[in-house]
Design a protein around this motif. Sequence first.
Motif, PDB file in Angstrom:
ATOM      1  N   LEU A  64       0.838  -1.199   0.000  1.00 43.91           N
ATOM      2  CA  LEU A  64       0.000   0.000   0.000  1.00 43.91           C
ATOM      3  C   LEU A  64       0.871   1.246   0.000  1.00 43.91           C
ATOM      4  O   LEU A  64       1.875   1.306   0.716  1.00 43.91           O
ATOM      5  N   ASP A  67      -3.574   5.359   0.151  1.00 43.28           N
ATOM      6  CA  ASP A  67      -4.797   4.594  -0.111  1.00 43.28           C
ATOM      7  C   ASP A  67      -4.735   3.807  -1.418  1.00 43.28           C
ATOM      8  O   ASP A  67      -5.750   3.332  -1.912  1.00 43.28           O
ATOM      9  N   HIS A  68      -3.549   3.689  -1.989  1.00 43.29           N
ATOM     10  CA  HIS A  68      -3.379   2.997  -3.274  1.00 43.29           C
ATOM     11  C   HIS A  68      -2.755   1.616  -3.061  1.00 43.29           C
ATOM     12  O   HIS A  68      -1.727   1.498  -2.387  1.00 43.29           O
ATOM     13  N   ILE A  69      -3.388   0.610  -3.619  1.00 46.04           N
ATOM     14  CA  ILE A  69      -2.823  -0.750  -3.578  1.00 46.04           C
ATOM     15  C   ILE A  69      -1.825  -0.862  -4.725  1.00 46.04           C
ATOM     16  O   ILE A  69      -2.204  -0.820  -5.899  1.00 46.04           O
ATOM     17  N   ALA A  91      -6.411  -4.668   4.261  1.00 44.76           N
ATOM     18  CA  ALA A  91      -6.277  -3.311   3.744  1.00 44.76           C
ATOM     19  C   ALA A  91      -7.578  -2.528   3.929  1.00 44.76           C
ATOM     20  O   ALA A  91      -7.559  -1.350   4.290  1.00 44.76           O
ATOM     21  N   LYS A  92      -8.708  -3.191   3.709  1.00 41.85           N
ATOM     22  CA  LYS A  92     -10.008  -2.529   3.870  1.00 41.85           C
ATOM     23  C   LYS A  92     -10.268  -2.167   5.334  1.00 41.85           C
ATOM     24  O   LYS A  92     -10.930  -1.172   5.616  1.00 41.85           O
ATOM     25  N   ARG A  95      -8.344   1.171   5.882  1.00 45.85           N
ATOM     26  CA  ARG A  95      -8.636   2.323   5.028  1.00 45.85           C
ATOM     27  C   ARG A  95     -10.144   2.502   4.829  1.00 45.85           C
ATOM     28  O   ARG A  95     -10.898   1.550   4.876  1.00 45.85           O
ATOM     29  N   GLN A  97     -11.079   4.046   1.926  1.00 44.36           N
ATOM     30  CA  GLN A  97     -11.164   3.897   0.477  1.00 44.36           C
ATOM     31  C   GLN A  97      -9.826   3.390  -0.041  1.00 44.36           C
ATOM     32  O   GLN A  97      -8.786   3.593   0.589  1.00 44.36           O
ATOM     33  N   LEU A  98      -9.890   2.735  -1.195  1.00 44.48           N
ATOM     34  CA  LEU A  98      -8.698   2.174  -1.817  1.00 44.48           C
ATOM     35  C   LEU A  98      -8.791   2.362  -3.329  1.00 44.48           C
ATOM     36  O   LEU A  98      -9.886   2.347  -3.897  1.00 44.48           O
ATOM     37  N   SER A  99      -7.636   2.502  -3.958  1.00 42.80           N
ATOM     38  CA  SER A  99      -7.570   2.562  -5.411  1.00 42.80           C
ATOM     39  C   SER A  99      -6.460   1.624  -5.878  1.00 42.80           C
ATOM     40  O   SER A  99      -5.606   1.211  -5.089  1.00 42.80           O
ATOM     41  N   TYR A 113     -11.058  -8.253  -8.118  1.00 45.01           N
ATOM     42  CA  TYR A 113     -11.349  -6.926  -7.584  1.00 45.01           C
ATOM     43  C   TYR A 113     -12.830  -6.560  -7.735  1.00 45.01           C
ATOM     44  O   TYR A 113     -13.394  -5.920  -6.858  1.00 45.01           O
ATOM     45  N   GLU A 137     -11.580   1.696  -7.951  1.00 46.07           N
ATOM     46  CA  GLU A 137     -11.715   2.261  -6.616  1.00 46.07           C
ATOM     47  C   GLU A 137     -12.730   1.481  -5.796  1.00 46.07           C
ATOM     48  O   GLU A 137     -13.670   0.898  -6.343  1.00 46.07           O
TER      49      GLU A 137
END
Length: 141
Positions: A64, A67-69, A91-92, A95, A97-99, A113, A137
């Motif tokens: 990570l 917020d970016h994988i 990860a969730k 966070r 939010q994730l992108s 995904y 996202e």
Amino acid sequence: MIRKFKTDDLEQVMELWLATNISAHDFIPAKYWQDNYALVKEMLPQAEIWVYEAGNELLGFIGLQADHIAGIFVASKAQGKGIGSKLLAKAKQEREQLSLAVYAKNERALKFYRRADFAVVNEQLDEATSQVEYQMEWKAR
């Protein structure tokens, strides 16, 4: 067990990174990943990394950057056993939010995904590989 990355994990993580990228992206020459190995090895410890370990063996990891994988990598022998889902769930938890970016030709990752409630928000050309990639996202509900 999921735990934070330790410096001692670097060699195993990099072996997994290289093998998984070559396997999952057969539409990109292996030389691309091999040529980027040293740069990734240098940058990787700067990211937030969670590893999945069973016994003394590292079977997967997620990287990570905010917020970016940057990627989820699971050893080929351990794929399909829920390790990627567990890493993503971690990860969730961390966070709101994730992108991420995923190559359009990587159908297995796209399905993974999408099942995890990620949505495609943009399509672009990755100039380094000349491959179409999707920006995806996820936002917590």
